[in-house]
Write an enzyme that holds these catalytic residues in place. Sequence first.
Site, PDB file in Angstrom:
ATOM      1  N   ASN A  93       0.842  -1.198   0.000  1.00  0.00           N
ATOM      2  CA  ASN A  93       0.000   0.000   0.000  1.00  0.00           C
ATOM      3  C   ASN A  93       0.874   1.245   0.000  1.00  0.00           C
ATOM      4  OD1 ASN A  93       0.569   0.693   2.910  1.00  0.00           O
ATOM      5  ND2 ASN A  93      -0.457  -1.278   3.211  1.00  0.00           N
ATOM      6  N   ASP A 121      -4.305  -6.471   4.666  1.00  0.00           N
ATOM      7  CA  ASP A 121      -5.371  -7.309   5.211  1.00  0.00           C
ATOM      8  C   ASP A 121      -5.283  -8.751   4.720  1.00  0.00           C
ATOM      9  OD1 ASP A 121      -6.582  -5.233   6.655  1.00  0.00           O
ATOM     10  OD2 ASP A 121      -7.636  -4.534   4.863  1.00  0.00           O
ATOM     11  N   PRO A 141      -3.325 -12.051   9.939  1.00  0.00           N
ATOM     12  CA  PRO A 141      -3.720 -11.830  11.336  1.00  0.00           C
ATOM     13  C   PRO A 141      -3.854 -10.340  11.618  1.00  0.00           C
ATOM     14  CG  PRO A 141      -1.395 -12.419  11.195  1.00  0.00           C
ATOM     15  CD  PRO A 141      -1.978 -12.635   9.825  1.00  0.00           C
ATOM     16  N   PHE A 151      -4.674   2.854  15.008  1.00  0.00           N
ATOM     17  CA  PHE A 151      -4.813   3.906  13.993  1.00  0.00           C
ATOM     18  C   PHE A 151      -5.812   3.424  12.950  1.00  0.00           C
ATOM     19  CE2 PHE A 151      -1.467   5.949  16.026  1.00  0.00           C
ATOM     20  CZ  PHE A 151      -1.207   7.184  15.432  1.00  0.00           C
ATOM     21  N   LYS A 180     -13.889   0.265  15.476  1.00  0.00           N
ATOM     22  CA  LYS A 180     -12.654  -0.488  15.677  1.00  0.00           C
ATOM     23  C   LYS A 180     -12.190  -0.402  17.126  1.00  0.00           C
ATOM     24  CE  LYS A 180     -10.713  -0.175  10.987  1.00  0.00           C
ATOM     25  NZ  LYS A 180      -9.591   0.365  10.172  1.00  0.00           N
TER      26      LYS A 180
END
Length: 422
Positions: free
Chosen positions: A223, A293, A319, A337, A351
């Site tokens: 990413n 992910d 995980p 975050f 979250k």
Amino acid sequence: MSFNLSVISNKNIVLAVTGGIAAYKSAILVRRLKDAGFNVRVVMTQGAQAFITPLTFQALSGNPVHTELLNPEAEAGMGHIELARWADLLLVAPASCDILAKFAAGLADDLLSTLYLATPCPVWVVPAMNQQMWAAKATQRNLNTLVEDGVHVIMPDAGSQACGDVGLGRMPEPEDLAVQVTQYFHQAQRAIAEKFGLLADKHVVITAGPTREAMDPVRYISNHSTGKMGFALAAACYAAGAKVTLIAGPVSLDTPNGVHRINVSSAIKMLESSMQMLDDGCDIFIATAAVADYRVAEVAEHKIKKSGDELNVTLIKNPDIVATIAQQQKRPFMVGFAAETRNVEQYAAGKLVAKKLDMIACNDVSRSDIGFASDENAMTVFFAERYHMEKRDLDKASKQEIAQQLVDAIHDALNHALAPTL
């Protein structure tokens, strides 16, 4: 040894330049000290002015150069007292044989020798002279006297000299001197932070940057994370007195001073290193890393060759590092975050609860002016309900400033947790 010159603000250095060919190096030294964030004022002896002009040092330091003891325009003729009070360090570079003798004898017949006696700050001398003058018994006797008086002596380098001699007496390079000065102030600040800092006696573990999930020996899934926010937080936590371990994905950033860095690539490796830190003792865990992910179910042993218009790859879930750490029996204070592109606060609040975190900081990475590649950020911080603390909006600022505000928030939450309930 390499050392990054970090910015040090509000520290004042009086650089005294005495007569000698090495005075040209002092001009470079002013620039290096300014680059490191120091405020610099220059004092020049008459001998120094024979080698280099005050105008050079005025241009480089941005301050008037001091050359006279009795100057009616300088604090009503008491400029040396004002300078003595202003300085956090008196650095004499180069220090001539003559000025060493004056300091050792306690003479005060010019601006520099008077300043030496009048200042309460530490004094460093950088002797530079002919090798025979350096070896002379009188010079060594004067140096011993200065050391006994608490003066720090930086030893000269050996090599060829302007006079044609070879031996000890060369002034060290300006870059090396700037490193030593910067290290000194960092160590002094660190000693204070370890005793009085917001995170004194805490071990902070931070994950930062992206992860790379291999497809084959040359391709991977990743990413846009640069790690800048995590690295800024590592520096801020260290400045607040913490022992800091930074578990970094593949990023091209220098390790902050004083921080222990562990380089990893994949999410699995990042989790393994994080779990090891729990075994070693972790008080605060800050998960800034943008962990992939999913990973490829089977990594090809050799480069996947192009064939056909489609390539089908099976992905399996990685995980959840922060959730895994939060579920441990001996869990640290957990900071998550959330980098989102829509419904930022709603997702972050979810979250916080789902992953059983103590605190979460979220930002909108769809904005072009903040986030992954930017040097600035803006965040909203939520705390677990048990802390009874309102959310905090951190307005757009540099990532260094945001990091300091996050350290403040962590400190407040820790104190809130320890406060007695009525």
